[in-house]
Design an enzyme around this catalytic site. Sequence first.
Site, mmCIF file in Angstrom:
data_model
loop_
_atom_site.group_PDB
_atom_site.id
_atom_site.type_symbol
_atom_site.label_atom_id
_atom_site.label_comp_id
_atom_site.label_asym_id
_atom_site.label_seq_id
_atom_site.Cartn_x
_atom_site.Cartn_y
_atom_site.Cartn_z
ATOM 1 N N GLU A 137 87.255 46.172 23.974
ATOM 2 C CA GLU A 137 87.468 44.914 23.252
ATOM 3 C C GLU A 137 88.796 45.011 22.495
ATOM 4 O O GLU A 137 89.206 46.103 22.072
ATOM 5 C CB GLU A 137 86.318 44.742 22.254
ATOM 6 C CG GLU A 137 86.428 43.544 21.326
ATOM 7 C CD GLU A 137 85.358 43.562 20.241
ATOM 8 O OE1 GLU A 137 85.002 42.469 19.762
ATOM 9 O OE2 GLU A 137 84.867 44.657 19.865
ATOM 10 N N CYS A 154 80.852 44.507 22.316
ATOM 11 C CA CYS A 154 80.628 45.092 20.990
ATOM 12 C C CYS A 154 79.278 44.710 20.355
ATOM 13 O O CYS A 154 78.244 45.208 20.759
ATOM 14 C CB CYS A 154 81.801 44.746 20.085
ATOM 15 S SG CYS A 154 82.046 45.913 18.711
ATOM 16 N N LYS A 187 82.644 36.523 24.240
ATOM 17 C CA LYS A 187 81.658 37.195 23.383
ATOM 18 C C LYS A 187 80.727 36.180 22.732
ATOM 19 O O LYS A 187 81.167 35.214 22.095
ATOM 20 C CB LYS A 187 82.395 38.000 22.311
ATOM 21 C CG LYS A 187 81.503 38.837 21.399
ATOM 22 C CD LYS A 187 82.382 39.611 20.421
ATOM 23 C CE LYS A 187 81.571 40.543 19.537
ATOM 24 N NZ LYS A 187 82.461 41.266 18.590
#
Length: 267
Positions: free
Chosen positions: A40, A145, A109
Amino acid sequence: MRIALAQIHSTASPAENLAVVREFAARAAEAGARLVVFPEATMRAFGHPLAEIAEPLDGPWATELRAIALEHRITVVAGMFTPGHGSEQSRVRNTLLVTGPEVETSYTKIHLYDAFGFAESDTVEPGTDPVTFELGGVTFGLSTCYDVRFPVLFTANALAGAHVQIVCASWGPGPGKVEHWELLTRARALDTTSYLLACGQADPGTLGIENPRMLPTGVGHSAIVSPLGADIARADGSVGLLLGDLDIADVETARTTLPVLANRVQL
């Protein structure tokens, strides 16, 4: 299939970071990898303004990433920032670009890191949809993440056919956070009986860089995890390239031995 995880340390400079991508993609291809995963925020590290460098998926940074992938005939997964949509243009989207000779897709995300004193949603607009892609007959699911704390996304990927889960991260430091990362990456592999490729930013401390504000700039410990939740390989905190070979027959064996996907009950 041989895969590679490039545990790098991103800086504020998208151009410098792209040069690092070029170097690690070449190394991965030379080692025989068909896929190389970057963390990321490969484009720019957190802790720096994001809106000023956000680009569309046909912008110059992504275009150069495609050129690197094509040059080395390897599929690349890397984190970048794209402009927000509509009324959300003051915020960016935290995007994974997947590009190569056989693949072109992206994932935004979904779960934003509004935790441990950090508010990602102040500057980032969330995505809404899971994304999978196929490479060489193998299906991969994407995540970023903080997503790793939400098992439902990984189950959705597995039910969509994913044999392998990819987590690209820039994990926040702090007491117990490395342990969280290791536990969660193993758990998401185990509860979907999938391989899991967890690629995080390197720990800035290993390069002598201080992080007094405890920004989510990485702790390292990237890993390749088996479909039964065992570490096949796990890095330390420093910059490096992690290589591994995936045998998708192991996924089928795990799903026969431990049929949690088949046994799940909708509550």
